[in-house]
Write a protein that holds these residues in place. Structure first.
Motif: not given
Length: 687
Positions: A593-605, A641-645
């Motif tokens: 949950k703390q690293l959701q934003l950087p993980l999201e960027k990596k996945i979208l990239h 976002q839903g998957y990371l959630g």
């Protein structure tokens, strides 16, 4: 004249709002102030009804710092029905719920209770900004009252340096009365699309009716008459009903006869997408090809297709949201005006010649407001282009016409509804508290832009929701009793949920153990929140080679029997692969949950290097206000976002304890390339 009592101010303001002629008569005999003074009396710096001094002060600051961007606006007005209920207001220590037009609430046993709240909003014409100007509690509303409130708002805006170019209202009997009270003429043989303000001056203001409301009226007229005749053809409602009921047609012999969007393979079956809008190019294209296929029900439906396409193109002209939009969905500019003008002329000639099955002219009948409204909008658009855009009098040489839609105000009212969280009509106290809370929470934050008032809410989503009963699914449900699930299930009332809402709502471990996939949970959760039916259909897999999904697909989804589409599964698979690469199940996943934003960027990239997803959503690329925030990109982001959630919720349920506090640092370094990602060890438990 220097000190008027509260009762005198209330009398003067209410008298002027309900009858300006009576006010002039009384002013000759009693010491009443000039009408311009009433604008000050109708203002307030508190949460009470009236023009908000805070909003105008905030807007004036913007005008002084960015004069060009905030110089021109469109003014819109809408009413909200209130609960007829008197309540004790602890803040003011008085009974609340009486009529209040900004000069103070009436306080007497015989005083009328407020039944409606009139809300006004200013929207930037050439630069996106929105400012709610105030609200008023009234007991009964006439067109003259709305016209007077609009004139008072225009006076106040002109005083701070904002020029009002247009006014927008609902296409209703009250809207017609408001337009006539302002001086707009709307008749079959003569349309005057502007009014002067101040009266007698040389400054003109255009008048628009809300385009979504006009579509509703056109649908009602089409359905009531059943057949509309025009030069060169006729449109018949039965063709629309038959198309909505066409669930599976096996008479398709050759896929080459189908439109390119529907072409699959020779001998394929045709299935109708129930989320498709009635007035759309897709419906017109399908009707034309069904006629070519020789189906008896769809013989002589070319006139229906022509009428549907004309209305669809007309609506696109008045709902363009993106400067990168293609064709009629783009802005009105010198490059596109010739095409737009040709379409408006075609619509005018068609509407003038339109007749019912008995030969009577539609524009002379009782159901003519939808057609007259579009003709009024056409004249107003041409007037604005000729007097402002063409002569370079404004900051931009192009115009996005969605600024003349009530969608902006409807989104704001939806935010208010969510704030007071009351089923049905709100009482005055709840509406007043919600209005003040929304205003102080968003628009007056230091350094915030006006668009933060609506957050991430999209006027496109609001427009789709307002047209939810104009889909083929709604028509099919209306004429076929066997459809038990209402069409509203396609377009959920709830706004799109945020990531935190999505992750908090997912506690999947017991269900995952029964074999459900993460892609299924993500698709189903998003489908319950999305307002766009086309996006809902794109989340789930087609079956038996059918070309698209119908209402039954949504029904099966509710029962948990449907499977996610290939695109959803691919996005989730890629997300899982990226998470495996950077996460260590032993000591890192607890910090998801703390690293959701950087993980999201990596996945979208990672996803950006793959082939485009959701080919059916290509039309959504330039439908939203900005090209970087459309339904395609929004859906892609929300799936990630839903998957990371889900993963973060799993880690919480597994209750992993005793992890090293440096795990989050090592994971962050790995993601930023400071460490070799392959050094992370451990595997993730498959969903």
């Amino acid at each position: 004249m220097t000190s008027h009592t509260t009762e005198m101010k209330q009398f003067a303001c209410i008298l002027h709002l309900y009858s300006s002629r009576a006010y002039k008569y009384f002013r000759k005999r009693f010491p009443l102030p000039h009408p311009s003074t009433l604008t000050i009396w109708l203002s307030t710096d508190t949460a009470s009804p009236g023009f908000s001094d805070r909003a105008f002060f905030h807007l004036q600051q913007r005008v002084e710092s960015h004069a060009t961007a905030y110089q021109y606006c469109s003014l819109m007005i809408e009413s909200v029905t209130l609960r007829d209920q008197l309540e004790w207001d602890r803040a003011t220590q008085r009974l609340a719920g009486f009529v209040d037009v900004g000069s103070g609430a009436l306080d007497a046993d015989e005083a009328p209770a407020a039944s409606e709240s009139i809300v006004l909003m200013a929207v930037g014409v050439f630069v996106p900004w929105r400012v709610p100007l105030g609200y008023f509690f009234v007991g009964w509303v006439t067109g003259h009252v709305l016209a007077q409130l609009l004139r008072q708002a225009i006076n106040r805006l002109n005083h701070i340096g904002v020029t009002v170019l247009s006014v927008t209202s609902a296409a209703s009997a009250r809207g017609m009365a408001t337009a006539k009270a302002l001086g707009v003429l709307i008749e079959a043989g003569c349309i005057r699309c502007t009014f002067r303000h101040p009266p007698g001056s040389s400054h003109h203001i255009a008048y628009f009716f809300d385009a979504c409301h006009l579509l509703q009226l056109l649908r009602n007229t089409f359905q009531s008459f059943g057949r509309l005749e025009f030069e060169g053809g006729a449109a018949e409602w039965r063709h629309v009903v038959a198309l909505a009921a066409l669930q599976q047609e096996k008479a398709v012999l050759d896929g080459n006869f189908l439109p390119s969007k529907l072409r699959k393979s020779p001998g394929c079956c045709l299935k109708v997408n129930q989320a498709t809008q009635l007035f759309s190019d897709e419906v017109a294209e399908v009707l034309e090809h069904l006629e070519l296929l020789g189906l008896p029900t769809f013989q002589d439906c070319r006139g229906t297709a022509k009428f549907v396409r004309l209305i669809s193109n007309l609506f696109e002209v008045f709902s363009s949201r993106n400067r990168h939009g293609k064709g009629l969905k783009g802005p009105v500019s010198a490059r596109t005006y010739a095409k737009v003008s040709l379409l408006l002329s075609e619509a005018k000639s068609t509407f003038v010649a339109l007749r019912d099955s008995s030969g009577r002219r539609i524009l002379k009948g009782r159901r003519n407001l939808g057609f007259l409204g579009f003709l009024l909008n056409a004249e107003s658009l041409k007037w604005l282009y000729s007097n402002y855009i063409h002569f370079d009098k404004v900051p931009s040489r192009s115009l996005l016409t969605f600024v003349f839609s009530l969608d902006h105000l409807k989104v704001f009212l939806e935010i208010l509804r969510q704030t007071y969280a009351i089923n049905g009509n709100p009482p005055c106290v709840a509406f007043q508290a919600a209005y003040w809370k929304v205003l102080t929470s968003y628009i007056f934050r230091p350094g915030e832009q006006e668009d933060s008032l609506l957050g991430e809410a999209s006027t496109l989503d609001e427009s789709l929701y307002r047209r939810r009963d104009l889909t083929l699914g709604a028509i099919h449900a209306l004429y076929h009793a066997e459809v038990t699930v209402p069409t509203d299930s396609l377009l959920c009332l709830a706004p799109s949920s945020s990531l935190s809402d999505l992750s908090n709502a997912l506690t999947e471990l017991p269900v995952l153990a029964r074999g459900r996939s993460a892609a299924s949970f993500v698709a189903e959760k998003l489908a319950a929140a999305l307002r766009c039916g086309v996006c809902v259909m794109a989340l789930f897999a087609s079956k038996d080679g059918l070309l698209s999904h119908d209402l039954d697909r949504r029904i099966k989804r509710v029962d948990g029997l449907s499977s996610p589409s290939v695109c959803v599964r691919q996005i989730v698979k890629t997300s899982e692969r990226v998470l495996r690469r950077y996460a260590n199940v032993k000591d890192s996943l607890i910090y998801l949950k703390q690293l959701q934003l950087p993980l999201e960027k990596k996945i979208l990239h990672e996803l950006s290097g793959q082939s485009p997803f959701f080919p059916d959503l290509s039309n959504h690329l330039f439908d939203g206000e900005t090209s970087v925030s459309n339904h395609y990109t929004k859906l892609l982001k929300e799936i990630v976002q839903g998957y990371l959630g889900i993963r973060a919720e799993q880690e919480q349920n597994w209750d992993l304890r005793g992890r090293s506090s440096s795990a989050v640092d090592r994971l962050t370094k790995a993601m930023t390339g400071l460490e070799n990602p392959t050094e992370t060890s451990g595997t993730l438990l498959d969903l």
